[in-house]
Design a protein around this motif. Structure first.
Motif, short mmCIF file in Angstrom:
data_model
loop_
_atom_site.label_atom_id
_atom_site.label_comp_id
_atom_site.label_asym_id
_atom_site.label_seq_id
_atom_site.Cartn_x
_atom_site.Cartn_y
_atom_site.Cartn_z
N CYS A 193 0.88 -1.16 0.00
CA CYS A 193 0.00 0.00 0.00
C CYS A 193 0.92 1.22 0.00
CB CYS A 193 -0.89 -0.01 1.24
SG CYS A 193 -1.90 1.49 1.46
N LEU A 194 0.54 2.27 -0.71
CA LEU A 194 1.41 3.44 -0.78
C LEU A 194 1.74 4.00 0.61
CD1 LEU A 194 0.41 5.72 -3.80
CD2 LEU A 194 2.25 4.07 -3.59
N ALA A 195 0.80 3.89 1.54
CA ALA A 195 1.04 4.42 2.88
C ALA A 195 2.23 3.75 3.55
CB ALA A 195 -0.21 4.26 3.73
N ASP A 196 2.52 2.49 3.18
CA ASP A 196 3.61 1.75 3.83
C ASP A 196 4.99 2.34 3.57
OD1 ASP A 196 1.59 0.07 4.60
OD2 ASP A 196 2.14 -1.58 3.26
N PHE A 197 5.10 3.17 2.54
CA PHE A 197 6.41 3.73 2.18
C PHE A 197 6.74 4.99 2.97
CE2 PHE A 197 4.99 1.26 -1.49
CZ PHE A 197 6.10 0.44 -1.68
N PHE A 198 5.92 5.30 3.97
CA PHE A 198 6.16 6.44 4.84
C PHE A 198 6.22 5.98 6.29
CE2 PHE A 198 4.04 8.01 1.05
CZ PHE A 198 4.85 9.08 0.68
N ARG A 199 6.91 6.73 7.13
CA ARG A 199 7.04 6.39 8.53
C ARG A 199 5.67 6.26 9.19
NH1 ARG A 199 11.84 5.70 7.44
NH2 ARG A 199 13.58 6.23 8.83
N PRO A 200 5.44 5.17 9.94
CA PRO A 200 4.17 5.03 10.65
C PRO A 200 4.06 6.05 11.78
CG PRO A 200 5.66 3.23 11.20
CD PRO A 200 6.31 3.99 10.10
N ARG A 277 12.25 3.02 -17.13
CA ARG A 277 12.04 1.78 -16.36
C ARG A 277 12.17 2.03 -14.86
NH1 ARG A 277 15.30 -0.41 -20.61
NH2 ARG A 277 17.13 -0.29 -19.25
N THR A 278 12.23 3.28 -14.47
CA THR A 278 12.33 3.71 -13.07
C THR A 278 13.49 3.04 -12.34
OG1 THR A 278 10.75 2.06 -12.23
CG2 THR A 278 9.85 4.17 -12.98
N GLU A 279 14.66 3.02 -12.99
CA GLU A 279 15.85 2.45 -12.36
C GLU A 279 16.55 3.52 -11.52
OE1 GLU A 279 18.11 0.86 -15.58
OE2 GLU A 279 16.68 -0.74 -16.02
N TYR A 280 15.81 4.09 -10.60
CA TYR A 280 16.34 5.11 -9.71
C TYR A 280 15.59 4.99 -8.39
CZ TYR A 280 12.24 7.26 -11.91
OH TYR A 280 10.98 7.49 -12.42
N GLN A 281 16.04 5.72 -7.37
CA GLN A 281 15.37 5.64 -6.08
C GLN A 281 14.11 6.50 -6.09
OE1 GLN A 281 17.77 6.16 -2.55
NE2 GLN A 281 16.03 6.89 -1.35
N GLY A 282 13.06 5.95 -5.51
CA GLY A 282 11.80 6.67 -5.43
C GLY A 282 10.89 6.34 -6.59
N CYS A 283 9.69 6.93 -6.59
CA CYS A 283 8.73 6.65 -7.65
C CYS A 283 7.70 7.78 -7.70
CB CYS A 283 8.03 5.32 -7.39
SG CYS A 283 7.28 4.58 -8.87
N ARG A 284 7.18 8.00 -8.90
CA ARG A 284 6.17 9.04 -9.14
C ARG A 284 4.86 8.36 -9.51
NH1 ARG A 284 4.63 11.56 -14.05
NH2 ARG A 284 6.33 10.46 -15.11
N HIS A 332 10.05 8.98 -1.94
CA HIS A 332 11.52 8.87 -1.93
C HIS A 332 12.00 7.49 -1.51
CE1 HIS A 332 11.83 8.73 2.49
NE2 HIS A 332 10.85 9.63 2.51
N HIS A 333 11.12 6.65 -1.00
CA HIS A 333 11.52 5.36 -0.43
C HIS A 333 12.23 4.49 -1.47
CE1 HIS A 333 11.35 1.61 1.82
NE2 HIS A 333 10.83 2.26 2.86
N PRO A 334 13.36 3.86 -1.11
CA PRO A 334 14.11 3.05 -2.09
C PRO A 334 13.36 1.81 -2.57
CG PRO A 334 15.07 2.85 0.11
CD PRO A 334 14.08 3.97 0.18
N GLU A 335 12.35 1.36 -1.85
CA GLU A 335 11.59 0.18 -2.28
C GLU A 335 10.36 0.56 -3.11
OE1 GLU A 335 10.78 -2.88 0.67
OE2 GLU A 335 12.26 -1.96 2.01
N ALA A 336 10.08 1.84 -3.26
CA ALA A 336 8.88 2.26 -3.97
C ALA A 336 8.98 1.90 -5.45
CB ALA A 336 8.69 3.77 -3.82
#
Length: 346
Positions: A193-200, A277-284, A332-336
């Motif tokens: 879930c997108l919310a998981d990529f942010f601090r709880p 191919r989004t081979e970078y950190q983060g995602c839009r 910005h999360h590296p796993e996004a």
């Protein structure tokens, strides 16, 4: 009725929707297929011998009575295994800023020629790329510049936030809730879930989310409308397709700038294909796609960014105007990365 777009499939349109719609309904992969369908329809209505609409698409796999993702939410509320220990970058500012007068030469290198030539212009044969596609592209780019048809502008910002369950909570300066987004969660696999990529919220830490709205302006829409009214359909389709892809190029260009501002652009791919191919950190993530499907959330982004400052407004159906505009939530999360998520049943 001719339907298309990223959210639809041919089988869904020509089987499911055809079953419940009393008139004719067909799927068009792109504008060029839509034109072929219209040609066939006109030929049928004029009684041209042998004229007929294409056969409806038949499913290879029988339709399920219940959608795969239409399942009850597990009672344990388990979140995904996304890391919560990654560093949180410090943004260069809080709130929003407007940037106008962006030159074509800055974002044109980010143009996805594959999406333009094959997807928008319908040029599938490789031999047509150099002989037809690129000369036409140079022609249109020159016309856009000489006619001053582009008004590229961006409004973007950084906002403090935390997550709670499936919600991303945008915070005010005093730490109180400003607004929140609720995102769907995968019902199987990692349960992303997108919310998981942010601090709880319970971590006591504050995270940061980026938001952006970009546009190439309204003048180009006026030009395409004139071409359509003049029955110059080929020129209309080419310029309209290019304008849409230029808006995407501007969004990609600005996302790269956001990564630089957040200090996460240390391992950018060398080639443009790697960027796509989004081979970078983060995602839009743009609104309306699987991870954030609710277009109503555009109203929340509009409240935070006030995109009317760059001439972008929302319709009653939550569509961006001018059409050659895009919005996005930037992580910005590296796993996004991109993933599909199903909606919960009401």
């Amino acid at each position: 009725v001719i339907l298309g777009g990223a959210a639809l499939t041919r089988a869904y349109v020509e089987q499911d929707l055809h079953e419940i719609y009393e008139g004719e309904v067909r799927y068009a992969r792109d504008a060029f297929e839509g034109l072929r369908l219209m040609d066939a329809l006109i030929a049928v209505k004029r009684g041209v011998p042998g004229a007929a609409l294409p056969e409806l698409k038949q499913r290879r796999v029988p339709k399920r009575e219940t959608a795969v993702l239409d399942v009850e939410e597990p009672q344990d509320g388990a979140r995904s295994d996304v890391s919560v220990t990654n560093p949180v970058p410090t943004p260069p500012f809080w709130g929003s800023r407007v940037v106008k007068g962006i030159q074509l030469k800055e974002y044109a290198p980010w143009l996805d020629e594959g999406a333009l030539f094959k997807g928008q212009w319908g040029l599938k044969e490789p031999q047509l790329i150099d002989t037809e596609a690129r000369p036409r592209l140079r022609h249109w780019l020159g016309r856009l510049q000489t006619g001053r048809l582009l008004e590229a502008a961006v409004v973007h910002g950084y906002f403090p936030c935390v997550s709670k369950g499936d919600d991303l909570i945008i915070l005010d300066e005093d730490g109180s809730e400003r607004t929140r987004f609720t995102f769907p969660r995968q019902q199987r696999g990692r349960r992303l879930c997108l919310a998981d990529f942010f601090r709880p919220e319970e971590s006591g830490e504050t995270d940061v989310v980026g938001l952006q709205v970009v546009t190439v302006g309204s003048r180009i829409g006026g030009e395409t409308a004139q071409l359509f009214e003049a029955n110059a359909y080929r020129d209309y389709l080419e310029l309209h397709g290019l304008s849409v892809q230029l808006a995407e190029a501007l969004a990609e260009y600005w996302h790269a700038r956001v990564r630089t501002e957040l200090g996460i652009a240390t391992a950018e791919p060398a080639a443009l294909d790697g960027m796509f191919r989004t081979e970078y950190q983060g995602c839009r993530y743009s609104l309306g796609y699987p991870a954030c499907p609710d277009l109503e959330d555009r109203a929340k982004i509009a409240e935070l960014l006030r995109p009317e400052r760059i001439g972008v407004v929302l319709s009653e159906e939550f569509q961006l105007h001018p059409e050659q505009s895009t919005d996005a939530i930037v992580l910005h999360h590296p796993e996004a990365g991109y993933f599909n998520a199903g909606r919960r049943r009401a």
